[in-house]
Enzyme design. Structure first.
Site, short mmCIF file in Angstrom:
data_model
loop_
_atom_site.label_atom_id
_atom_site.label_comp_id
_atom_site.label_asym_id
_atom_site.label_seq_id
_atom_site.Cartn_x
_atom_site.Cartn_y
_atom_site.Cartn_z
N GLU A 80 75.51 -3.81 40.60
CA GLU A 80 76.36 -2.99 39.96
C GLU A 80 77.27 -2.50 40.86
OE1 GLU A 80 76.33 -2.60 36.76
OE2 GLU A 80 74.57 -3.41 36.12
N CYS A 142 69.58 3.92 34.26
CA CYS A 142 70.37 3.26 35.58
C CYS A 142 71.32 3.75 36.22
CB CYS A 142 70.10 1.77 35.21
SG CYS A 142 68.49 0.95 34.93
N HIS A 166 70.66 -4.66 38.81
CA HIS A 166 69.97 -4.66 37.44
C HIS A 166 69.39 -6.31 37.61
CE1 HIS A 166 71.61 -1.63 34.72
NE2 HIS A 166 70.28 -1.63 34.48
#
Ligand code: PCA
Length: 204
Positions: A80, A142, A166
Protein backbone atom coordinates in the site's frame (compact mmCIF):
# COMPACT_ATOMS: atom_id res chain seq x y z
CA UNK A 1 20.57 -7.47 13.81
CA UNK A 2 17.48 -5.31 13.37
CA UNK A 3 13.98 -6.12 14.56
CA UNK A 4 10.88 -6.33 12.41
CA UNK A 5 7.40 -6.39 13.86
CA UNK A 6 5.29 -8.46 11.46
CA UNK A 7 1.55 -8.39 12.05
CA UNK A 8 -1.37 -10.36 10.65
CA UNK A 9 -5.10 -10.28 11.32
CA UNK A 10 -7.69 -12.73 12.56
CA UNK A 11 -10.57 -13.77 10.22
CA UNK A 12 -13.28 -11.15 9.60
CA UNK A 13 -16.61 -10.62 7.83
CA UNK A 14 -17.27 -13.50 5.44
CA UNK A 15 -13.63 -14.57 5.34
CA UNK A 16 -13.49 -17.66 7.55
CA UNK A 17 -9.70 -17.95 7.26
CA UNK A 18 -7.20 -15.12 7.26
CA UNK A 19 -4.07 -16.37 5.48
CA UNK A 20 -2.01 -13.61 7.12
CA UNK A 21 -2.37 -15.40 10.48
CA UNK A 22 -0.60 -18.55 9.35
CA UNK A 23 2.06 -16.59 7.47
CA UNK A 24 3.05 -14.50 10.48
CA UNK A 25 3.02 -17.55 12.75
CA UNK A 26 5.31 -19.42 10.38
CA UNK A 27 7.74 -16.52 9.96
CA UNK A 28 7.90 -15.70 13.66
CA UNK A 29 11.47 -15.95 15.00
CA UNK A 30 13.04 -16.29 11.57
CA UNK A 31 15.88 -14.13 10.33
CA UNK A 32 15.45 -12.61 6.86
CA UNK A 33 18.30 -10.41 5.66
CA UNK A 34 19.26 -8.21 8.60
CA UNK A 35 15.90 -8.58 10.29
CA UNK A 36 14.82 -10.85 13.12
CA UNK A 37 11.06 -11.28 12.83
CA UNK A 38 8.70 -10.90 15.73
CA UNK A 39 5.10 -11.72 14.81
CA UNK A 40 1.77 -10.73 16.30
CA UNK A 41 -1.84 -11.29 15.24
CA UNK A 42 -4.20 -8.32 15.66
CA UNK A 43 -7.94 -8.39 16.22
CA UNK A 44 -10.31 -6.88 13.65
CA UNK A 45 -11.65 -4.22 15.99
CA UNK A 46 -11.81 -0.49 15.29
CA UNK A 47 -11.57 0.37 18.96
CA UNK A 48 -8.60 -1.76 19.97
CA UNK A 49 -6.48 -2.92 17.02
CA UNK A 50 -4.57 0.37 16.83
CA UNK A 51 -3.84 0.25 20.57
CA UNK A 52 -2.73 -3.37 20.27
CA UNK A 53 -0.32 -2.47 17.50
CA UNK A 54 1.11 0.49 19.39
CA UNK A 55 1.55 -1.64 22.52
CA UNK A 56 3.55 -4.16 20.49
CA UNK A 57 5.65 -1.36 19.00
CA UNK A 58 6.36 0.09 22.42
CA UNK A 59 7.26 -3.30 23.89
CA UNK A 60 9.47 -4.39 20.99
CA UNK A 61 10.91 -1.05 19.80
CA UNK A 62 11.22 -2.45 16.26
CA UNK A 63 13.27 -0.90 13.49
CA UNK A 64 10.46 -1.60 11.05
CA UNK A 65 6.82 -2.65 11.04
CA UNK A 66 5.26 -4.65 8.22
CA UNK A 67 1.56 -5.30 8.62
CA UNK A 68 -0.25 -7.84 6.49
CA UNK A 69 -3.92 -7.99 5.61
CA UNK A 70 -6.14 -10.08 3.42
CA UNK A 71 -7.64 -8.29 0.43
CA UNK A 72 -10.17 -10.91 -0.63
CA UNK A 73 -10.79 -10.43 -4.35
CA UNK A 74 -7.40 -8.96 -5.28
CA UNK A 75 -5.29 -10.97 -7.72
CA UNK A 76 -1.87 -9.60 -6.80
CA UNK A 77 0.35 -8.81 -3.85
CA UNK A 78 -0.19 -5.13 -3.25
CA UNK A 79 2.06 -3.01 -1.02
CA UNK A 80 0.00 0.00 0.00
CA UNK A 81 1.18 3.52 -0.85
CA UNK A 82 -0.83 5.55 1.65
CA UNK A 83 -2.95 5.35 4.80
CA UNK A 84 -5.68 7.96 5.35
CA UNK A 85 -7.12 9.41 8.54
CA UNK A 86 -10.55 7.81 8.12
CA UNK A 87 -12.45 5.00 9.82
CA UNK A 88 -15.47 3.88 7.89
CA UNK A 89 -16.94 0.75 6.46
CA UNK A 90 -18.37 -2.60 7.27
CA UNK A 91 -18.81 -3.83 10.84
CA UNK A 92 -15.71 -5.05 12.65
CA UNK A 93 -15.66 -8.33 14.59
CA UNK A 94 -17.38 -6.65 17.53
CA UNK A 95 -20.15 -5.16 15.42
CA UNK A 96 -18.76 -1.60 15.55
CA UNK A 97 -19.39 0.34 12.32
CA UNK A 98 -17.79 3.81 12.37
CA UNK A 99 -19.02 6.31 9.79
CA UNK A 100 -16.56 8.97 8.52
CA UNK A 101 -14.62 9.06 11.80
CA UNK A 102 -11.03 10.20 12.16
CA UNK A 103 -8.40 7.81 13.48
CA UNK A 104 -6.24 10.49 15.15
CA UNK A 105 -7.76 13.93 15.70
CA UNK A 106 -4.31 15.60 15.61
CA UNK A 107 -2.98 13.42 12.79
CA UNK A 108 -2.24 14.27 9.18
CA UNK A 109 -4.85 13.50 6.53
CA UNK A 110 -2.59 10.78 5.20
CA UNK A 111 0.82 9.20 5.62
CA UNK A 112 2.83 7.61 2.83
CA UNK A 113 4.37 4.19 3.43
CA UNK A 114 8.00 4.44 4.47
CA UNK A 115 8.78 0.96 3.08
CA UNK A 116 10.50 0.53 -0.32
CA UNK A 117 7.23 -0.37 -2.05
CA UNK A 118 8.45 0.11 -5.64
CA UNK A 119 11.48 -2.12 -5.04
CA UNK A 120 9.21 -4.70 -3.39
CA UNK A 121 6.91 -4.82 -6.41
CA UNK A 122 9.86 -5.04 -8.82
CA UNK A 123 11.40 -7.93 -6.86
CA UNK A 124 8.12 -9.84 -6.57
CA UNK A 125 7.59 -9.60 -10.31
CA UNK A 126 11.21 -10.60 -10.98
CA UNK A 127 10.59 -13.71 -8.88
CA UNK A 128 7.46 -14.53 -10.87
CA UNK A 129 4.86 -13.30 -8.37
CA UNK A 130 2.22 -10.83 -9.64
CA UNK A 131 2.42 -7.54 -7.75
CA UNK A 132 1.54 -3.87 -8.01
CA UNK A 133 1.44 -0.83 -5.77
CA UNK A 134 -2.04 -0.17 -4.40
CA UNK A 135 -3.10 3.46 -4.03
CA UNK A 136 -5.76 2.76 -1.44
CA UNK A 137 -5.81 0.55 1.62
CA UNK A 138 -9.53 1.31 2.03
CA UNK A 139 -10.97 2.67 5.26
CA UNK A 140 -11.37 -0.56 7.20
CA UNK A 141 -8.98 -2.14 9.70
CA UNK A 142 -5.99 -2.48 7.41
CA UNK A 143 -5.91 1.24 6.68
CA UNK A 144 -6.47 1.85 10.39
CA UNK A 145 -3.45 -0.16 11.48
CA UNK A 146 -1.23 1.23 8.72
CA UNK A 147 -2.24 4.77 9.70
CA UNK A 148 -1.57 4.16 13.41
CA UNK A 149 1.92 2.77 12.74
CA UNK A 150 2.87 5.64 10.42
CA UNK A 151 1.39 8.30 12.70
CA UNK A 152 3.34 6.87 15.63
CA UNK A 153 6.48 6.73 13.52
CA UNK A 154 6.06 10.30 12.28
CA UNK A 155 5.39 11.72 15.72
CA UNK A 156 7.46 9.52 18.06
CA UNK A 157 9.94 7.28 16.24
CA UNK A 158 11.07 8.88 12.97
CA UNK A 159 13.70 6.20 12.28
CA UNK A 160 11.10 3.42 12.33
CA UNK A 161 9.88 2.30 8.92
CA UNK A 162 6.31 1.15 8.53
CA UNK A 163 3.88 0.04 5.92
CA UNK A 164 1.28 -2.42 4.82
CA UNK A 165 1.04 -5.31 2.39
CA UNK A 166 -2.34 -6.59 1.23
CA UNK A 167 -2.34 -10.17 -0.02
CA UNK A 168 -4.85 -12.22 -2.02
CA UNK A 169 -6.83 -15.13 -0.60
CA UNK A 170 -5.17 -18.52 -0.15
CA UNK A 171 -6.55 -21.57 -1.94
CA UNK A 172 -7.70 -22.82 1.47
CA UNK A 173 -9.88 -19.74 1.90
CA UNK A 174 -11.13 -19.75 -1.71
CA UNK A 175 -12.37 -23.32 -1.30
CA UNK A 176 -14.48 -22.25 1.67
CA UNK A 177 -15.51 -18.90 0.30
CA UNK A 178 -16.41 -19.56 -3.30
CA UNK A 179 -15.69 -16.95 -5.91
CA UNK A 180 -12.41 -15.24 -5.18
CA UNK A 181 -9.01 -15.44 -6.86
CA UNK A 182 -6.46 -17.29 -4.77
CA UNK A 183 -2.78 -18.13 -4.40
CA UNK A 184 -1.02 -21.08 -2.82
CA UNK A 185 -0.05 -20.52 0.78
CA UNK A 186 3.59 -21.15 -0.13
CA UNK A 187 3.56 -18.38 -2.75
CA UNK A 188 1.89 -15.96 -0.35
CA UNK A 189 4.52 -16.71 2.30
CA UNK A 190 7.33 -16.45 -0.24
CA UNK A 191 6.02 -13.05 -1.35
CA UNK A 192 6.02 -11.74 2.20
CA UNK A 193 9.54 -13.06 2.83
CA UNK A 194 10.75 -11.43 -0.41
CA UNK A 195 9.35 -8.06 0.69
CA UNK A 196 11.29 -8.33 3.95
CA UNK A 197 14.43 -9.24 2.00
CA UNK A 198 13.96 -6.13 -0.14
CA UNK A 199 13.48 -3.97 2.94
CA UNK A 200 16.73 -5.28 4.35
CA UNK A 201 18.64 -5.01 1.06
CA UNK A 202 17.49 -1.40 0.60
CA UNK A 203 19.24 -0.42 3.82
CA UNK A 204 22.64 -1.98 3.24
N1 PCA B 1 -8.07 -7.30 5.89
C1 PCA B 1 -8.99 -6.26 6.25
C2 PCA B 1 -8.96 -6.19 7.74
C3 PCA B 1 -8.28 -7.43 8.21
C4 PCA B 1 -7.67 -7.99 6.99
O1 PCA B 1 -6.90 -8.97 6.96
C5 PCA B 1 -8.76 -4.97 5.51
O2 PCA B 1 -8.32 -5.02 4.34
O3 PCA B 1 -9.02 -3.88 6.02
Amino acid sequence: MKTLLLTGFEPFLKFTINPTMKIVEQLDGMVIGNYKIHSEVLTVDFQSSGEQLLAHIEALQPDAVLSLGLAGGRYKMTPERIAINVKDGEPDNNGHTPVDEVIQSQGEDGYLSTLPIRAMVDRLIAEGLPAEISNTAGTYLCNNVMYEALHYGATQRPAMKAGFLHIPASHELAIQHGRIPSWSHEDLKKGVALCIEVLSANET
